[in-house]
Motif scaffolding. Sequence first.
Motif, PDB file in Angstrom:
ATOM      1  N   LYS A   1       5.880   2.639  -6.902  1.00 12.25           N
ATOM      2  CA  LYS A   1       4.829   2.200  -5.978  1.00 12.25           C
ATOM      3  C   LYS A   1       5.170   2.505  -4.526  1.00 12.25           C
ATOM      4  O   LYS A   1       4.335   3.016  -3.766  1.00 12.25           O
ATOM      5  N   ASP A   2       6.386   2.191  -4.107  1.00 15.24           N
ATOM      6  CA  ASP A   2       6.762   2.264  -2.694  1.00 15.24           C
ATOM      7  C   ASP A   2       7.331   3.610  -2.271  1.00 15.24           C
ATOM      8  O   ASP A   2       7.280   3.944  -1.088  1.00 15.24           O
ATOM      9  N   MET A   3       7.905   4.369  -3.198  1.00 11.42           N
ATOM     10  CA  MET A   3       8.792   5.463  -2.809  1.00 11.42           C
ATOM     11  C   MET A   3       8.226   6.856  -3.130  1.00 11.42           C
ATOM     12  O   MET A   3       8.989   7.819  -3.237  1.00 11.42           O
ATOM     13  N   GLN A   4       6.922   6.979  -3.244  1.00  8.25           N
ATOM     14  CA  GLN A   4       6.314   8.297  -3.416  1.00  8.25           C
ATOM     15  C   GLN A   4       6.009   8.883  -2.036  1.00  8.25           C
ATOM     16  O   GLN A   4       5.588   8.179  -1.121  1.00  8.25           O
ATOM     17  N   ALA A   5       6.212  10.182  -1.871  1.00 11.60           N
ATOM     18  CA  ALA A   5       6.203  10.801  -0.540  1.00 11.60           C
ATOM     19  C   ALA A   5       4.900  11.545  -0.264  1.00 11.60           C
ATOM     20  O   ALA A   5       4.391  12.278  -1.126  1.00 11.60           O
ATOM     21  N   ILE A   6       4.374  11.388   0.948  1.00 14.66           N
ATOM     22  CA  ILE A   6       3.214  12.160   1.407  1.00 14.66           C
ATOM     23  C   ILE A   6       3.698  13.546   1.841  1.00 14.66           C
ATOM     24  O   ILE A   6       4.621  13.675   2.650  1.00 14.66           O
ATOM     25  N   PHE A   7       3.050  14.569   1.301  1.00 11.02           N
ATOM     26  CA  PHE A   7       3.389  15.938   1.664  1.00 11.02           C
ATOM     27  C   PHE A   7       2.358  16.552   2.596  1.00 11.02           C
ATOM     28  O   PHE A   7       2.690  17.222   3.574  1.00 11.02           O
ATOM     29  N   ALA A   8       1.064  16.338   2.309  1.00 10.16           N
ATOM     30  CA  ALA A   8       0.008  16.986   3.095  1.00 10.16           C
ATOM     31  C   ALA A   8      -1.314  16.287   2.817  1.00 10.16           C
ATOM     32  O   ALA A   8      -1.376  15.270   2.111  1.00 10.16           O
ATOM     33  N   GLY A   9      -2.384  16.852   3.397  1.00  8.77           N
ATOM     34  CA  GLY A   9      -3.721  16.363   3.143  1.00  8.77           C
ATOM     35  C   GLY A   9      -4.179  16.732   1.740  1.00  8.77           C
ATOM     36  O   GLY A   9      -3.407  17.216   0.913  1.00  8.77           O
ATOM     37  N   PRO A  10      -5.476  16.525   1.456  1.00  7.94           N
ATOM     38  CA  PRO A  10      -5.973  16.761   0.092  1.00  7.94           C
ATOM     39  C   PRO A  10      -5.920  18.236  -0.307  1.00  7.94           C
ATOM     40  O   PRO A  10      -5.943  19.133   0.540  1.00  7.94           O
ATOM     41  N   ASP A  11      -5.825  18.443  -1.626  1.00  9.90           N
ATOM     42  CA  ASP A  11      -5.921  19.780  -2.229  1.00  9.90           C
ATOM     43  C   ASP A  11      -4.878  20.751  -1.668  1.00  9.90           C
ATOM     44  O   ASP A  11      -5.176  21.924  -1.407  1.00  9.90           O
ATOM     45  N   LYS A  12      -3.637  20.285  -1.489  1.00  9.80           N
ATOM     46  CA  LYS A  12      -2.585  21.158  -0.979  1.00  9.80           C
ATOM     47  C   LYS A  12      -1.506  21.422  -2.026  1.00  9.80           C
ATOM     48  O   LYS A  12      -0.408  21.864  -1.697  1.00  9.80           O
ATOM     49  N   ASN A  13      -1.824  21.155  -3.296  1.00  8.99           N
ATOM     50  CA  ASN A  13      -0.854  21.472  -4.348  1.00  8.99           C
ATOM     51  C   ASN A  13      -0.488  22.950  -4.320  1.00  8.99           C
ATOM     52  O   ASN A  13       0.665  23.331  -4.455  1.00  8.99           O
ATOM     53  N   ALA A  14      -1.519  23.781  -4.129  1.00  9.92           N
ATOM     54  CA  ALA A  14      -1.283  25.229  -4.082  1.00  9.92           C
ATOM     55  C   ALA A  14      -0.426  25.591  -2.873  1.00  9.92           C
ATOM     56  O   ALA A  14       0.433  26.466  -2.947  1.00  9.92           O
ATOM     57  N   CYS A  15      -0.650  24.898  -1.749  1.00  7.80           N
ATOM     58  CA  CYS A  15       0.138  25.146  -0.541  1.00  7.80           C
ATOM     59  C   CYS A  15       1.607  24.838  -0.790  1.00  7.80           C
ATOM     60  O   CYS A  15       2.492  25.595  -0.372  1.00  7.80           O
TER      61      CYS A  15
END
Length: 432
Positions: free
Chosen positions: A165-179
């Motif tokens: 719950k607490d320790m998942q990281a934000i990488f980018a905005g939406p739909d950036k899996n491909a990025c």
Amino acid sequence: MAIHQDLFAYIEKSPTPFHAVAESARRLEQAGFAALNETENWSLVPGGKYYVTRNQSSLIAFVMPQTAGEGWRMSAAHSDSPSFKVKGASQQAGFTMLNTEGYGGMIRSAWLDRPLGIAGRVLVKTERGVKSRLVNLEGVSAVIPHLAIHFDRTVNDGHKYDLKKDMQAIFAGPDKNACYTELLARAAGCTPAEILGTDLQLYCKDKGQTVGGEAEFLLCPRLDDLGCAWATLWGFLGAPASRQGRVWCLFDNEEVGSGTRQGACGSFLPDVLARAGQALGENEQDRRRALANSLLLSADNGHAIHPNFAEMNDAASPVKLNGGVVLKFNASQKYTTNGVTGALFHSLCDTAKVPVQEYYNRPDLPGGSTLGNLLGAQVSVPMADIGLPQLAMHSCVEMTGAQDVQWLADACAAWFRADVRCNGDGCYQVAL
């Protein structure tokens, strides 16, 4: 001091165990060590200098003895630190998230609200099969943000940080899996379709620095245990030629028990010693004599007394920052130092003018284990457990004494430089 800058540079270039091995290999090659491959035949000569890696995350370097049965002067440290393994990217509430899994016993709260790097290795499809390439997404950061205190007004009363719950990281905005995949491919020099697998983790991007009124302390990520890896390598590379062989070990997976092929409980060190002994023409008597005449330093950091929590340490044996190298004892042999190996280490440090502090756990508080007691089941040689005194062990950034770093390097240099001969069970002749 230049020595501190070299330590900081070593740690900065070692965000993951794979990178720590690569940086160590670079330094070894600069010093004339030749790379070996476990899958090939080895042609070793007396006095030759070599190194070999396993899983790209563990490394053993060694200088051959002059004759069979002389024995080995050894050290062992570990390449891994508590961190978060990255399993991939997904979408959640308008964000591209990096799905993480905790590795080792970290202080979780220390990882929140700071820029976190992404590094490791990418397995790439090539015309000839699969190739591993190290990556470090320079200029890219993820972040694990706290929930605002307005939504959890009891957070300062003791929050239990949940890994899912607490320790998942934000990488980018939406739909950036491909990025995310494209960045990995660019760093690995391949196309996204050529990525077959990854071993990636988050790491603290803070650079090492001095702190304190007179810059008497160091603040740096991954001091446990890259501080000991660096210091033992420093001593190993600076030692002169000797009748005995010298061995420098850097093992992965200590933080999760060492029970892997590349960990201290694996066969890596016994395999290397057996192949080296075979090249010297060792028979079974020679092999036994060599082990009996060998010594090993298990180098992993120890707990200094914390001014806010002094009661957590053994009052009879307080360990202080800038008080000297830590020599660790434990009645249950979680640390392998005994009276004999402790006396040998004291003797070498006295000659090198290095102060030594003896560490014992508070009798009612069990401590952690380290490499020595695990490695001893694989290679039966006398050992001593040592390390830097530090605070905030397993935090994202850790603290040690600036003078202690110099002393640990000097102690490791004395360890590899000295001529120590076993004259009988428990009796040693020492000459520097």
